[in-house]
Structure formats: structure tokens, C-alpha cells
Design an enzyme around this catalytic site. Structure first.
Site, PDB file in Angstrom:
ATOM      1  N   ALA A 147     -58.489  14.743  26.016  1.00 46.98           N
ATOM      2  CA  ALA A 147     -59.621  15.516  25.509  1.00 46.98           C
ATOM      3  C   ALA A 147     -59.807  15.256  24.018  1.00 46.98           C
ATOM      4  O   ALA A 147     -58.898  14.784  23.339  1.00 46.98           O
ATOM      5  CB  ALA A 147     -59.392  17.008  25.748  1.00 46.98           C
ATOM      6  N   CYS A 148     -60.985  15.553  23.523  1.00 48.50           N
ATOM      7  CA  CYS A 148     -61.323  15.389  22.119  1.00 48.50           C
ATOM      8  C   CYS A 148     -60.271  16.082  21.254  1.00 48.50           C
ATOM      9  O   CYS A 148     -59.891  17.206  21.566  1.00 48.50           O
ATOM     10  CB  CYS A 148     -62.697  15.995  21.871  1.00 48.50           C
ATOM     11  SG  CYS A 148     -63.335  15.716  20.227  1.00 48.50           S
ATOM     12  N   PRO A 149     -59.745  15.475  20.234  1.00 52.59           N
ATOM     13  CA  PRO A 149     -60.120  14.199  19.624  1.00 52.59           C
ATOM     14  C   PRO A 149     -59.275  13.013  20.092  1.00 52.59           C
ATOM     15  O   PRO A 149     -59.248  11.978  19.448  1.00 52.59           O
ATOM     16  CB  PRO A 149     -59.882  14.460  18.144  1.00 52.59           C
ATOM     17  CG  PRO A 149     -58.652  15.317  18.136  1.00 52.59           C
ATOM     18  CD  PRO A 149     -58.781  16.190  19.372  1.00 52.59           C
ATOM     19  N   GLY A 150     -58.582  13.158  21.228  1.00 53.57           N
ATOM     20  CA  GLY A 150     -57.693  12.109  21.724  1.00 53.57           C
ATOM     21  C   GLY A 150     -58.302  10.718  21.813  1.00 53.57           C
ATOM     22  O   GLY A 150     -57.740   9.761  21.275  1.00 53.57           O
TER      23      GLY A 150
ATOM     24  N   ASP B 191     -68.820  10.751  19.397  1.00 54.21           N
ATOM     25  CA  ASP B 191     -67.733  10.550  18.422  1.00 54.21           C
ATOM     26  C   ASP B 191     -67.473   9.078  18.107  1.00 54.21           C
ATOM     27  O   ASP B 191     -67.353   8.711  16.942  1.00 54.21           O
ATOM     28  CB  ASP B 191     -66.420  11.167  18.928  1.00 54.21           C
ATOM     29  CG  ASP B 191     -66.481  12.682  19.002  1.00 54.21           C
ATOM     30  OD1 ASP B 191     -67.439  13.268  18.452  1.00 54.21           O
ATOM     31  OD2 ASP B 191     -65.565  13.275  19.603  1.00 54.21           O
TER      32      ASP B 191
END
Length: 82
Positions: free
Chosen positions: A19-22, A52
């Protein structure tokens, strides 16, 4: 316009399930593994990656080539510029 289906990829980062920011963090690490001029491919199924990754690549001076939809995830392509 670049045909993303036939592009030669220097390295692939699989950030599916992250999940963000992964996915963005994986892209930052992955871009260092390709030479200037080569393409990094990022797999992600996080919807935030669609904004992103292009924003980050443009901000830091790389070329965002686009996205292809795959089955259940996206493939993003960035050409390293520096």
C-alpha cells in the site's frame, strides 16, 4: 509515442500487495538499479500509484512513459534520465 508492450525493460520492481507509499519507495530503490537511459517497470495494484509514480518521476527528472493495465495490477514504466 512509445509502444509500452514492446519496450525493453532494464529492471522490474514488483510492489503488488504494497500500500501507499510502498510502491513509490520501491520505485525509488529500483531506479538506482538501472542505468541512465534504461527503463524501470513497476508492478502495483495500489490505486494511488497512478498519480504518485508520474508525479515523482517528473519531479526528480526521470521520464514517465506510461501505464499498462494487467490482470489485477498496473505496469508503470519510467526511463531513468540522470
Amino acid at each position: 509515442m512509445t509502444d509500452l508492450n514492446s519496450i525493453e525493460v532494464g529492471s522490474t520492481v514488483d510492489a503488488r500487495g504494497s500500500a501507499c507509499p510502498g510502491p513509490l519507495l520501491e520505485a525509488k530503490k529500483g531506479i538506482g538499479k538501472v542505468k541512465v537511459g534504461e527503463v524501470l517497470e513497476i508492478y502495483s495494484n495500489d490505486s494511488g500509484t497512478r498519480t504518485d509514480i508520474p508525479a515523482w518521476s517528473n519531479k526528480v527528472g526521470h521520464e514517465y512513459l506510461g501505464v499498462l493495465e494487467a490482470e489485477g495490477y498496473d505496469k508503470h514504466f519510467i526511463r531513468r534520465k540522470k
